[in-house]
Design an enzyme around this catalytic site. Sequence first.
Site, PDB file in Angstrom:
ATOM      1  N   ASP A  21       0.198  -1.143   0.274  1.00 36.26           N
ATOM      2  CA  ASP A  21       0.243  -0.113  -0.076  1.00 36.26           C
ATOM      3  C   ASP A  21       1.125   1.383  -0.400  1.00 36.26           C
ATOM      4  OD1 ASP A  21      -2.338   1.439   0.198  1.00 36.26           O
ATOM      5  OD2 ASP A  21      -1.607   1.989   2.056  1.00 36.26           O
ATOM      6  N   GLU A  23      -1.919  -0.768  -6.188  1.00 31.39           N
ATOM      7  CA  GLU A  23      -3.039  -0.816  -6.685  1.00 31.39           C
ATOM      8  C   GLU A  23      -2.719   0.246  -8.120  1.00 31.39           C
ATOM      9  OE1 GLU A  23      -5.866   0.422  -2.950  1.00 31.39           O
ATOM     10  OE2 GLU A  23      -4.131   1.720  -2.740  1.00 31.39           O
ATOM     11  N   ASP A  42      -3.407   1.359   7.448  1.00 25.37           N
ATOM     12  CA  ASP A  42      -2.284   1.334   5.935  1.00 25.37           C
ATOM     13  C   ASP A  42      -2.209  -0.766   5.471  1.00 25.37           C
ATOM     14  OD1 ASP A  42      -2.548   3.594   5.534  1.00 25.37           O
ATOM     15  OD2 ASP A  42      -1.132   4.178   6.516  1.00 25.37           O
TER      16      ASP A  42
END
Length: 356
Positions: A175, A264, A345
């Site tokens: 992340d 992502e 996170d």
Amino acid sequence: MQLTYVLELLKPTKRKENIFFENIAEVVKNRQSIANKLKAGKTKLSSADFKEINLPSAVKNQNIREVKALYKRFLKSNSDKENLEFKDNQPICYNNQNYKIDNHIISIPLYTSKCQRFAFPVKETNRLKELQNHIKNSCKLGKASLFYKRGKWYFAVTIKIDNKKSTNSNVMGIDIGLRQLAVASIKTTKGKEINRQFYDGKEAGFIRKKYRSLRRKLGKSKKIKAIKNINDKEQRWMRDLNHKISKQLINLAVQEQVGTIIMENLENIRNTAQSLNKADRNLHSWTFYQLQQFIEYKAKLTGIKVEYINPKYTSQSCSKCGEVKKSNRKANLYSCVCGNNIHADLNASRNIANKY
Ligand SMILES: [Zn+2]
């Protein structure tokens, strides 16, 4: 996979530097005349068509290749311009037959009053060592170019690396964000988390604020050049940090037998940075993108696969029970009724790993 190694030359003498500049001026002329001939419909070109240009024929031939490729793209681009236009600062390009690397000495042909071979030492850096290792392992060298940037001379060498493929099966979810620049969660195929890693964004935040206030002060006195210098400095700082983080993440991935890294798609990053003003947001999506690029590049070198997933709900979902609830996330904490109370996170990085 193709890699590019940019090597910095040790400062050449004034005389040699002048030869570089003279050759670059000829490259500009040569490229323009090639483009003009292409526009006139002449596609069969050789170095003999450019007798008036003072360059080694190897460089002329490489120019023909480069400009032909550029011209093809130019035609496809539907540009309003009449033809390609070449700026003053063109690189001098060589194919792999025409330059040599021997330890830290590169040798290339240049034109003085005739074609002549010159040798130049480059700085002995880790990058150079890496390149030499590839050469020792008989990787194939590609084209190279000599170019000038901000008072320094560089020699960029491309090299083809065999694609490795990791047989490991563990998965690392990463992340990327502001408060934590990166949080990694590593799990086995059975879903058990075996390691995690945080990269705190405090120092980066501090640096960002420092440069922002410097910029503001200068902004009032309109010192544009000084502002540009500050921006460059900040970007170099972030770049170094991104190199460090990506290197450590890949070392960890190798140690933990990771075969796939999941990140992502960048869209989400713009949303998570909503609290920032536009200039900062642009800077951030840019540095986040850079970090992802570095991770991907270093992962591929070790044979680790990189996949991108749709970031929808990764920060709102519970990584334990799967419930999607926006209010579960409060600043740094994610807490769900199922009993999952963890760093927000880390929760996101687990979700990223789970989505694969
Ligand atoms: Zn839950």
